[in-house]
Design a protein around this motif. Sequence first.
Motif, short mmCIF file in Angstrom:
data_model
loop_
_atom_site.label_atom_id
_atom_site.label_comp_id
_atom_site.label_asym_id
_atom_site.label_seq_id
_atom_site.Cartn_x
_atom_site.Cartn_y
_atom_site.Cartn_z
N ARG A 53 0.78 -1.08 -0.03
CA ARG A 53 -0.04 -0.12 -0.01
C ARG A 53 0.90 1.26 0.04
O ARG A 53 1.53 1.26 0.84
CB ARG A 53 -1.09 -0.12 1.14
CG ARG A 53 -2.09 -1.41 1.06
CD ARG A 53 -2.95 -1.28 2.21
NE ARG A 53 -2.29 -1.16 3.51
CZ ARG A 53 -2.99 -1.90 4.60
NH1 ARG A 53 -4.32 -2.10 4.59
NH2 ARG A 53 -2.46 -1.67 5.94
N ASP B 151 1.15 5.49 -0.12
CA ASP B 151 0.65 6.65 0.47
C ASP B 151 0.38 7.67 -0.96
O ASP B 151 1.03 7.53 -2.19
CB ASP B 151 1.33 7.35 1.51
CG ASP B 151 2.43 7.98 1.13
OD1 ASP B 151 2.59 8.25 -0.22
OD2 ASP B 151 3.23 8.57 1.93
N ASP C 56 -2.36 2.98 -5.62
CA ASP C 56 -2.43 3.01 -4.24
C ASP C 56 -2.16 1.71 -3.75
O ASP C 56 -1.57 1.47 -2.54
CB ASP C 56 -3.79 3.47 -3.94
CG ASP C 56 -4.95 2.93 -4.16
OD1 ASP C 56 -4.83 2.27 -5.03
OD2 ASP C 56 -6.03 3.20 -3.84
N ASP D 101 3.29 -1.45 4.15
CA ASP D 101 2.70 -0.06 3.82
C ASP D 101 4.05 0.90 3.80
O ASP D 101 4.89 0.81 4.31
CB ASP D 101 1.91 0.72 5.20
CG ASP D 101 0.75 -0.04 5.19
OD1 ASP D 101 -0.24 0.28 4.41
OD2 ASP D 101 0.60 -1.04 6.13
N LEU E 115 4.82 4.55 3.61
CA LEU E 115 4.51 6.01 4.01
C LEU E 115 5.37 6.95 4.09
O LEU E 115 6.74 6.96 4.43
CB LEU E 115 3.63 5.85 5.40
CG LEU E 115 2.92 5.01 5.37
CD1 LEU E 115 2.16 4.79 7.06
CD2 LEU E 115 1.32 5.04 4.77
N HIS E 116 5.13 8.36 4.08
CA HIS E 116 6.09 9.57 4.38
C HIS E 116 5.69 10.04 5.74
O HIS E 116 4.54 10.11 6.25
CB HIS E 116 5.80 10.54 3.50
CG HIS E 116 6.59 10.01 2.02
ND1 HIS E 116 6.01 9.52 0.98
CD2 HIS E 116 7.87 10.53 1.54
CE1 HIS E 116 6.92 9.17 0.10
NE2 HIS E 116 7.91 9.66 0.48
N SER E 117 6.59 10.25 6.70
CA SER E 117 6.32 10.78 7.78
C SER E 117 6.13 12.26 7.85
O SER E 117 6.33 12.84 6.94
CB SER E 117 7.70 10.61 8.66
OG SER E 117 8.73 10.85 8.40
#
Lengths: 89, 382
Positions: free
Chosen positions: A5, A7, A17, A81, A83-85
């Motif tokens: 997944r 982001d 996505d 996943d 993701l960007h923090s």
Amino acid sequence: MLEVRLDAWMRELGVRDVERLDASNVKELLDELERRYPRLRLKLRDETGGLRRYVRVFVDGEDAGRGDGTAVPLSGVHTVDILHSIAGG
Amino acid sequence: MAEKKVRVLLGTRKGAYVVESDSKRKSWRVGQVESPGREVFHVTSDPRHPGHLYAAINDWMFGPIVKRSTNWGKTWEEITTPLMPATQERKPEFDTSGGEVQRPKHAITNLWHFEPGHADEPETLFLGVDPHMLFRSDDLGKSWVAVDSINNHSTKTDWGPGAGGPCMHTILIDPKDRRRMYVGMSAAGTFRSENGGKSWTAANKGVETPFLPHKYPEVGQCVHHVVLDPANPDTAYRQDHGGMYVSHDRMANWERIGKSIPTFKQFEDDFGFAVASAPALPGRAFFVPLEGRSRVTVQGGLQVFEWNDTKRSWRALMTATKIPGNYGVHREGMNTDALDPAGIYVGTTTGQLVLSPDAGKSWSQVPFQFPGIHSVHVVSPS
């Protein structure tokens, strides 16, 4: 097969996505994503192969961590996943 | 077809802008922001290829990105970003508490400055980056090669980072001799090459280092910005952490001129980041004095001073009452156009673009609130 997944930030690079793929560790997973989406090259990892500062990879919900995070094995894993923090201002 | 527009290219904390006017420079049109939300340290044009613009983007998510426009900024495309060779390792950096700053040891952190090559080398580009490296492209950015002669210079053990990191931010090519080049790095100082970058000589003699125990080391100066005199490129003007300087001998020797700037008396300081020169005003250089500790304008307002190198005197072009406030101006925050009378443009770290269309006689502000401005580069009508 892994469910990966991604982001919303990565949408501008043309990615979907959710991706489904096979990989034995995080590095292989990222290699495969970059093969499918060449514009991802150098966006998630720098030229050393390390994750960029604000990129986080969660393996079945667990943070793969910094440094050697790309070596985390994916055997038996269902979901990854990327993701960007939260950062900036 | 002759271009009639004056274009001001801005690199800001949140994207790149092209701001346009005609040669009267009275009314301005702000174009659509490129790469919104991304740090753009530098935007410049390539005079050898009219319409070609380059942007040095440093995105907090995706890292360094090079973009080019071939139509004056209407559209942009991502091109090749240089990579740090695996053999090159960045020096450790430490924060104010003495802890080591954790950074990748083999990756470029930020892109700082593009410089198109000499007119005789129309396919050549240079790019300065953090950490302390120069890259060269001879195919207009399709590929990049690290310039090891400066990147691995024998004095490198004495180079340090500036507050903005260990960056190469200034690249100058002598318009009269393409073999003569200069680079500036924080905090390493300036270096000159007489053979097209094959070898380099430290060029900091006379420049003080108030932050080091040795007052005049060979290298380690925190140069902020340098420009060449438009008529006589043997003369250079320098804004350094250690003051304002001029050199008349290809940077072999530097003379501190900032101690006579009127603001020095009050602050005992000739600190600043920006310096500029204008083709219509040879023998002059423009400086924006800042207070060294706060890094904002002195005496409560934006000020621009002109150094007349012939008369060896200072003149205020803008005094502190004209645009009151505590403004910051970055190293590439001031530029000029090539018109006569010269236009002088100042971008602030809080997003004001202030300009004079008449060599400093009058000043106005573009009625647009930009993000904090990193760089200003002006393209004049051809």
